[in-house]
Design a protein around this motif. Structure first.
Motif, mmCIF file in Angstrom:
data_model
loop_
_atom_site.group_PDB
_atom_site.id
_atom_site.type_symbol
_atom_site.label_atom_id
_atom_site.label_comp_id
_atom_site.label_asym_id
_atom_site.label_seq_id
_atom_site.Cartn_x
_atom_site.Cartn_y
_atom_site.Cartn_z
ATOM 1 N N PHE A 198 10.376 68.811 -6.819
ATOM 2 C CA PHE A 198 9.990 70.031 -6.120
ATOM 3 C C PHE A 198 10.676 70.118 -4.757
ATOM 4 O O PHE A 198 11.205 71.171 -4.384
ATOM 5 C CB PHE A 198 8.468 70.081 -5.942
ATOM 6 C CG PHE A 198 7.975 71.306 -5.242
ATOM 7 C CD1 PHE A 198 7.819 72.491 -5.933
ATOM 8 C CD2 PHE A 198 7.668 71.278 -3.880
ATOM 9 C CE1 PHE A 198 7.369 73.641 -5.284
ATOM 10 C CE2 PHE A 198 7.216 72.416 -3.230
ATOM 11 C CZ PHE A 198 7.069 73.593 -3.940
ATOM 12 N N HIS A 199 10.672 69.009 -4.020
ATOM 13 C CA HIS A 199 11.297 68.986 -2.696
ATOM 14 C C HIS A 199 12.780 69.357 -2.791
ATOM 15 O O HIS A 199 13.301 70.147 -1.986
ATOM 16 C CB HIS A 199 11.133 67.609 -2.060
ATOM 17 C CG HIS A 199 11.521 67.546 -0.613
ATOM 18 N ND1 HIS A 199 12.835 67.524 -0.206
ATOM 19 C CD2 HIS A 199 10.765 67.523 0.517
ATOM 20 C CE1 HIS A 199 12.879 67.473 1.113
ATOM 21 N NE2 HIS A 199 11.637 67.473 1.578
ATOM 22 N N ARG A 200 13.446 68.809 -3.788
ATOM 23 C CA ARG A 200 14.870 69.102 -3.968
ATOM 24 C C ARG A 200 15.092 70.580 -4.261
ATOM 25 O O ARG A 200 16.021 71.200 -3.702
ATOM 26 C CB ARG A 200 15.427 68.248 -5.113
ATOM 27 C CG ARG A 200 16.880 68.530 -5.461
ATOM 28 C CD ARG A 200 17.347 67.647 -6.604
ATOM 29 N NE ARG A 200 16.529 67.815 -7.795
ATOM 30 C CZ ARG A 200 16.676 68.823 -8.668
ATOM 31 N NH1 ARG A 200 17.610 69.745 -8.460
ATOM 32 N NH2 ARG A 200 15.905 68.898 -9.733
ATOM 33 N N LYS A 201 14.255 71.160 -5.097
ATOM 34 C CA LYS A 201 14.451 72.554 -5.497
ATOM 35 C C LYS A 201 14.169 73.525 -4.355
ATOM 36 O O LYS A 201 14.943 74.454 -4.114
ATOM 37 C CB LYS A 201 13.561 72.889 -6.695
ATOM 38 C CG LYS A 201 14.037 72.269 -7.994
ATOM 39 C CD LYS A 201 13.221 72.753 -9.172
ATOM 40 C CE LYS A 201 13.777 72.202 -10.487
ATOM 41 N NZ LYS A 201 13.007 72.691 -11.654
ATOM 42 N N VAL A 202 13.049 73.325 -3.644
ATOM 43 C CA VAL A 202 12.688 74.312 -2.615
ATOM 44 C C VAL A 202 13.587 74.215 -1.386
ATOM 45 O O VAL A 202 13.915 75.227 -0.760
ATOM 46 C CB VAL A 202 11.207 74.203 -2.211
ATOM 47 C CG1 VAL A 202 10.297 74.509 -3.397
ATOM 48 C CG2 VAL A 202 10.872 72.850 -1.604
ATOM 49 N N THR A 203 13.980 73.003 -1.031
ATOM 50 C CA THR A 203 14.860 72.872 0.137
ATOM 51 C C THR A 203 16.299 73.256 -0.198
ATOM 52 O O THR A 203 17.080 73.582 0.696
ATOM 53 C CB THR A 203 14.829 71.436 0.698
ATOM 54 O OG1 THR A 203 15.180 70.507 -0.337
ATOM 55 C CG2 THR A 203 13.450 71.103 1.244
ATOM 56 N N GLY A 204 16.632 73.245 -1.474
ATOM 57 C CA GLY A 204 17.968 73.630 -1.900
ATOM 58 C C GLY A 204 18.103 75.106 -2.232
ATOM 59 O O GLY A 204 19.221 75.598 -2.395
ATOM 60 N N ALA A 205 16.961 75.809 -2.348
ATOM 61 C CA ALA A 205 17.001 77.243 -2.662
ATOM 62 C C ALA A 205 17.445 78.026 -1.428
ATOM 63 O O ALA A 205 16.853 77.893 -0.353
ATOM 64 C CB ALA A 205 15.631 77.720 -3.131
ATOM 65 N N ASP B 139 17.862 80.247 1.561
ATOM 66 C CA ASP B 139 17.019 81.086 2.436
ATOM 67 C C ASP B 139 15.546 81.117 2.027
ATOM 68 O O ASP B 139 14.817 82.034 2.413
ATOM 69 C CB ASP B 139 17.554 82.531 2.480
ATOM 70 C CG ASP B 139 18.935 82.602 3.083
ATOM 71 O OD1 ASP B 139 19.247 81.787 3.976
ATOM 72 O OD2 ASP B 139 19.719 83.479 2.653
ATOM 73 N N PHE B 140 15.099 80.131 1.248
ATOM 74 C CA PHE B 140 13.681 80.053 0.884
ATOM 75 C C PHE B 140 12.887 79.505 2.066
ATOM 76 O O PHE B 140 11.913 80.118 2.515
ATOM 77 C CB PHE B 140 13.517 79.180 -0.356
ATOM 78 C CG PHE B 140 12.107 79.122 -0.907
ATOM 79 C CD1 PHE B 140 11.096 79.949 -0.449
ATOM 80 C CD2 PHE B 140 11.804 78.211 -1.921
ATOM 81 C CE1 PHE B 140 9.809 79.879 -0.980
ATOM 82 C CE2 PHE B 140 10.520 78.135 -2.450
ATOM 83 C CZ PHE B 140 9.524 78.964 -1.973
ATOM 84 N N LEU B 141 13.307 78.352 2.579
ATOM 85 C CA LEU B 141 12.617 77.701 3.688
ATOM 86 C C LEU B 141 13.569 77.530 4.869
ATOM 87 O O LEU B 141 14.757 77.294 4.686
ATOM 88 C CB LEU B 141 12.081 76.338 3.260
ATOM 89 C CG LEU B 141 11.160 76.289 2.039
ATOM 90 C CD1 LEU B 141 10.712 74.865 1.781
ATOM 91 C CD2 LEU B 141 9.958 77.203 2.221
ATOM 92 N N VAL B 142 12.998 77.624 6.070
ATOM 93 C CA VAL B 142 13.775 77.435 7.291
ATOM 94 C C VAL B 142 13.148 76.284 8.082
ATOM 95 O O VAL B 142 11.972 76.352 8.452
ATOM 96 C CB VAL B 142 13.778 78.706 8.161
ATOM 97 C CG1 VAL B 142 14.530 78.453 9.470
ATOM 98 C CG2 VAL B 142 14.375 79.871 7.392
#
Length: 237
Positions: free
Chosen positions: A190-197, A199-202
């Motif tokens: 999950f960490h890999r996917k959301v931080t790699g998406a 402009d999802f997270l800043v």
């Protein structure tokens, strides 16, 4: 085909209802009110009511009813139209068509009831989905639709962040997905996917220890609205 010379416009009232979902105490909750008037006086229901006049806009009516019955400000969170419900006898008083809205909100204080609601409170969605808590009108079915809409939208949009505070950790965001979907998610994947998406997270550049353990990075929601690729239920464990 109707003869327009003899046809009369049916008398139909229009109302709005709001299904407000939040994550609190490790579970998905929905905001319900106790009805103070008939029909279904004393039963739980979604906050809502009739348009105040023929001039009132539907979106304005939803925000007004929300404020009157719960004290919540709709401008603070995500609000979208869910569906229109118009079964002939859904309201015993007369033919009523309701436009239902879905709101996704971070954990908020307990609401303050008003209008034709005697009280308002956050209730675990499971109590409704499992049939342990009967609701007025056809609101049980509306809650089912609202929960499924929320579950599906966080698959392909960034709206899971709407359940989070302004700044949050990846673990807190993962907990949102796990609670809304009702399934366990592999933390590293999950960490890999959301931080790699894109402009999802800043990253905020700050860390927190509020959940115990090692300091965790704090993030805020980015500018993205859609997820590519989507996070599909049943594929994140």
């Amino acid at each position: 085909m109707n003869d327009e010379r003899n046809w009369k416009i049916p008398e139909v009232a229009v109302s709005v209802d709001v299904a407000i979902l939040t994550v609190r105490s490790g579970a998905l909750h929905i905001l319900l009110v106790w009805r103070a008037i008939e029909p279904f006086a004393g039963m739980r229901a979604l906050p809502g009511g009739f348009l105040s006049s023929v001039e009132e806009d539907i979106d304005v009516s939803a925000r007004r009813e929300l404020a009157e019955e719960t004290g919540l400000d709709a401008d603070r969170f995500h609000l979208e139209q869910l569906r229109t419900y118009g079964a002939p006898r859904r309201d015993p008083r007369m033919r009523v068509v309701t436009v239902c809205y879905l709101a996704l909100v971070p954990n908020l204080p307990d609401p303050v009831a008003g209008g034709d609601a005697s009280a308002a409170s956050w209730v675990p969605v499971a109590e409704v989905l499992e049939g342990r808590l009967p609701l007025a009108f056809d609101h049980h079915g509306i809650v089912l639709d609202a929960v499924e809409r929320a579950r599906s939208k966080i698959e392909y949009t960034t709206l899971a962040t709407a359940f989070c505070d302004e700044e949050f950790t990846v673990a807190e965001l993962r907990e949102v997905y796990e609670i809304v979907w009702g399934e366990i998610i592999d933390p590293r994947n999950f960490h890999r996917k959301v931080t790699g998406a894109k402009d999802f997270l800043v990253p905020t550049g700050r860390k927190t220890t509020r959940n115990g353990g090692r300091p965790a990075e704090l993030y805020r929601r980015g500018t993205a609205t859609l997820l590519h690729p989507a996070f599909l239920r049943g594929h994140q464990a």
